[in-house]
Scaffold this active site. Structure first.
Site, mmCIF file in Angstrom:
data_model
loop_
_atom_site.group_PDB
_atom_site.id
_atom_site.type_symbol
_atom_site.label_atom_id
_atom_site.label_comp_id
_atom_site.label_asym_id
_atom_site.label_seq_id
_atom_site.Cartn_x
_atom_site.Cartn_y
_atom_site.Cartn_z
ATOM 1 N N LYS A 97 0.875 -1.164 0.000
ATOM 2 C CA LYS A 97 0.000 0.000 0.000
ATOM 3 C C LYS A 97 0.915 1.217 0.000
ATOM 4 O O LYS A 97 1.631 1.474 0.965
ATOM 5 C CB LYS A 97 -0.908 0.024 1.229
ATOM 6 C CG LYS A 97 -1.791 1.271 1.273
ATOM 7 C CD LYS A 97 -2.428 1.465 2.627
ATOM 8 C CE LYS A 97 -3.076 2.841 2.686
ATOM 9 N NZ LYS A 97 -3.550 3.180 4.035
ATOM 10 N N GLY A 158 -8.150 9.243 9.677
ATOM 11 C CA GLY A 158 -8.517 9.293 11.084
ATOM 12 C C GLY A 158 -9.618 10.264 11.438
ATOM 13 O O GLY A 158 -9.977 10.396 12.614
ATOM 14 N N ALA A 184 -9.394 5.617 4.263
ATOM 15 C CA ALA A 184 -9.302 6.779 5.152
ATOM 16 C C ALA A 184 -10.628 7.525 5.280
ATOM 17 O O ALA A 184 -11.305 7.802 4.282
ATOM 18 C CB ALA A 184 -8.219 7.750 4.700
ATOM 19 N N GLY A 185 -10.975 7.823 6.531
ATOM 20 C CA GLY A 185 -12.127 8.665 6.822
ATOM 21 C C GLY A 185 -13.400 7.933 7.184
ATOM 22 O O GLY A 185 -14.385 8.559 7.572
ATOM 23 N N ASN A 206 -8.784 1.701 9.639
ATOM 24 C CA ASN A 206 -8.061 1.409 10.866
ATOM 25 C C ASN A 206 -8.678 2.149 12.048
ATOM 26 O O ASN A 206 -9.268 1.559 12.945
ATOM 27 C CB ASN A 206 -6.584 1.774 10.705
ATOM 28 C CG ASN A 206 -5.728 1.399 11.900
ATOM 29 O OD1 ASN A 206 -4.535 1.632 11.901
ATOM 30 N ND2 ASN A 206 -6.284 0.819 12.946
ATOM 31 N N THR A 207 -8.589 3.482 12.039
ATOM 32 C CA THR A 207 -9.022 4.272 13.183
ATOM 33 C C THR A 207 -10.487 4.065 13.512
ATOM 34 O O THR A 207 -10.871 4.045 14.693
ATOM 35 C CB THR A 207 -8.748 5.770 12.930
ATOM 36 O OG1 THR A 207 -7.378 5.944 12.573
ATOM 37 C CG2 THR A 207 -9.048 6.594 14.172
#
Length: 255
Positions: A97, A158, A184-185, A206-207
């Site tokens: 990635k 995040g 992301a997001g 992830n977050t």
């Protein structure tokens, strides 16, 4: 119906990919990965001990998962290329990635450096999954270079804001033929469902899981949201209308 996801020379059943950072404990991470149903797990090459001579996060990740090393924390094409080469040597994988960041505050990608790094890594035989912004032009250039997928952000890393520009995502989906993986997001299960309902081929997060009050439950929610969104996309939603349409039509009834 065979609805598996193909990226490069690999085929996946799960369309949800998850990260390994920010979890309160390694045990919670392990249980969250299990609940997510993910087959692909990302690891930040610059933040883990790859030689395993001392304890590493890798010691807590089951061997059944496919590791996707990422170049998080790289701000130049050169750093990203070196990090990808290190990951290939240490983890014995061609998948990467690719992240090349342009700003420490927003963590938006540096698209010029991203294209430079992608060209080099594709020529070296890597299966490149580049993290980029939601720009259809950049997405097409990445595909033309030979990237195996394109990973546009939904919102800043995040942030948990969800998809801020669904129209650009739709244009990207119409413009390129390689898989589009939202990265992301994504903050909650409804964000995941929306991304998949748009027609995205997968999601990496992830977050949204690791930062939840209950990461294990959120991992399951994200799995179900991803699956529901994909199924809804395949089923085909009804058209949006301004006015009502009766569920039980009266036309043809005998008075």
């Amino acid at each position: 119906m065979d609805d598996r996801l193909k990226i490069g020379n690999r085929i996946f059943t799960s369309r949800l990919m998850v990260g390994t950072g920010k979890y309160p404990t390694n045990e919670i991470m392990k249980r969250a990965l299990e609940e997510s149903g993910a087959e692909v797990v990302t690891v930040a090459v610059r933040r883990v001990n790859l030689d395993r001579k001392s304890e590493s996060m890798l010691d807590h990740i089951d061997r059944k998962y496919i590791l996707l090393p990422n170049t998080a924390g790289c701000y130049t094409a050169g750093d990203a290329i070196r990090t990808a080469r290190l990951a290939r040597e240490a983890l014995d994988t061609e998948f990467v990635k690719l992240e090349v960041l342009g700003d420490e505050k927003t963590l938006f990608p540096d698209n010029e450096a991203l294209l430079e790094a992608a060209k080099v890594l594709v020529k070296e035989g890597f299966t490149v999954l580049p993290y980029t912004n939601d720009d259809p032009i950049i997405a097409k250039k990445l595909e033309d270079i030979g990237c195996a997928a394109v990973m546009p952000l939904a919102a800043p890393i995040g942030s948990g804001l969800g998809i801020r520009n669904p129209y650009n995502i739709r244009i990207i989906l119409e413009t390129i033929k390689v898989p589009v993986i939202v990265d992301a997001g994504v903050g909650t299960a409804s964000d995941a469902a929306i991304a998949m309902e748009l027609g995205c081929h997968g999601i990496l997060m992830n977050t949204g899981i690791a930062g939840a009050k209950d990461p294990i439950s959120m991992a399951k929610a994200m799995r179900l949201g991803t699956e529901a969104g994909r199924l809804a996309f395949l089923a085909g939603r009804i058209p949006r209308k301004l006015y009502a349409t009766a569920s039980s039509p009266v036309a043809g009834l005998i008075e």
